[in-house]
Design a protein around this motif. Structure first.
Motif, PDB file in Angstrom:
ATOM      1  N   GLN A  26      65.068  15.563   4.043  1.00 23.23           N
ATOM      2  CA  GLN A  26      63.953  14.551   4.711  1.00 23.23           C
ATOM      3  C   GLN A  26      63.258  15.269   5.804  1.00 23.23           C
ATOM      4  OE1 GLN A  26      64.234  10.899   3.711  1.00 23.23           O
ATOM      5  NE2 GLN A  26      64.877  12.279   2.185  1.00 23.23           N
ATOM      6  N   THR A  27      62.335  14.575   6.354  1.00 20.43           N
ATOM      7  CA  THR A  27      61.668  15.186   7.602  1.00 20.43           C
ATOM      8  C   THR A  27      61.919  14.268   8.809  1.00 20.43           C
ATOM      9  OG1 THR A  27      59.806  15.747   6.003  1.00 20.43           O
ATOM     10  CG2 THR A  27      59.140  15.751   8.500  1.00 20.43           C
ATOM     11  N   PRO A  28      62.656  14.681   9.716  1.00 25.36           N
ATOM     12  CA  PRO A  28      63.451  16.037   9.769  1.00 25.36           C
ATOM     13  C   PRO A  28      64.560  16.093   8.880  1.00 25.36           C
ATOM     14  CG  PRO A  28      63.953  14.910  11.798  1.00 25.36           C
ATOM     15  CD  PRO A  28      62.924  14.140  11.130  1.00 25.36           C
ATOM     16  N   PRO A  29      65.049  17.331   8.434  1.00 25.61           N
ATOM     17  CA  PRO A  29      66.446  17.273   7.661  1.00 25.61           C
ATOM     18  C   PRO A  29      67.548  16.524   8.434  1.00 25.61           C
ATOM     19  CG  PRO A  29      65.317  19.411   7.952  1.00 25.61           C
ATOM     20  CD  PRO A  29      64.539  18.588   8.749  1.00 25.61           C
ATOM     21  N   ILE A  30      68.347  15.741   7.530  1.00 23.62           N
ATOM     22  CA  ILE A  30      69.538  15.180   8.219  1.00 23.62           C
ATOM     23  C   ILE A  30      70.726  16.017   7.907  1.00 23.62           C
ATOM     24  CG2 ILE A  30      70.797  13.047   7.825  1.00 23.62           C
ATOM     25  CD1 ILE A  30      68.154  11.822   6.867  1.00 23.62           C
ATOM     26  N   PRO A  31      71.530  16.410   8.876  1.00 26.72           N
ATOM     27  CA  PRO A  31      72.901  16.731   8.792  1.00 26.72           C
ATOM     28  C   PRO A  31      73.722  16.062   7.565  1.00 26.72           C
ATOM     29  CG  PRO A  31      72.333  16.846  11.163  1.00 26.72           C
ATOM     30  CD  PRO A  31      71.329  15.812  10.158  1.00 26.72           C
ATOM     31  N   ALA A  32      74.257  16.872   6.690  1.00 30.30           N
ATOM     32  CA  ALA A  32      75.113  16.161   5.697  1.00 30.30           C
ATOM     33  C   ALA A  32      76.418  16.491   5.731  1.00 30.30           C
ATOM     34  CB  ALA A  32      74.554  16.553   4.323  1.00 30.30           C
ATOM     35  N   GLY A  33      77.446  15.605   5.610  1.00 31.52           N
ATOM     36  CA  GLY A  33      78.941  15.738   5.701  1.00 31.52           C
ATOM     37  C   GLY A  33      79.442  14.943   4.526  1.00 31.52           C
TER      38      GLY A  33
END
Length: 93
Positions: A26-33
């Motif tokens: 996404q803009t900005p990138p979303i941290p994924a867990g």
């Protein structure tokens, strides 16, 4: 449309640096867990600190390899259909 399964992710990341961090594209990138696994999917959810490839592989290794990968954006589930590598990041899209 073909969606990524756990086996695909494990294969695609096998030779990558284990310290690469995982983000939702996404803009900005979303941290994924990864914090949830269902019968049908392994779900990446937004976190403050993204998982590394090493951590994701550890969590995914014990799940059914044919399970699809998903992520949530604004509480809406979406299947992962690919990933991009950008610098030291993996972007799920």
């Amino acid at each position: 449309m073909i969606f990524l399964e756990i086996r695909d992710f494990l294969t695609m990341t096998a030779d990558l640096n284990e310290d690469f961090r995982i983000y939702i594209d996404q803009t900005p990138p979303i941290p994924a867990g990864i914090i949830r696994a269902t019968d049908d999917a392994a779900v990446f959810l937004e976190t403050k600190k993204p998982l590394t490839v090493k951590d994701a592989r550890k969590q995914l290794y014990f799940l059914k390899k044919e399970q699809k990968l998903m992520f949530f954006i604004n509480e809406a589930p979406q299947y992962v259909f690919g990933l991009k590598i950008s610098n030291d990041r993996i972007l799920l899209n």
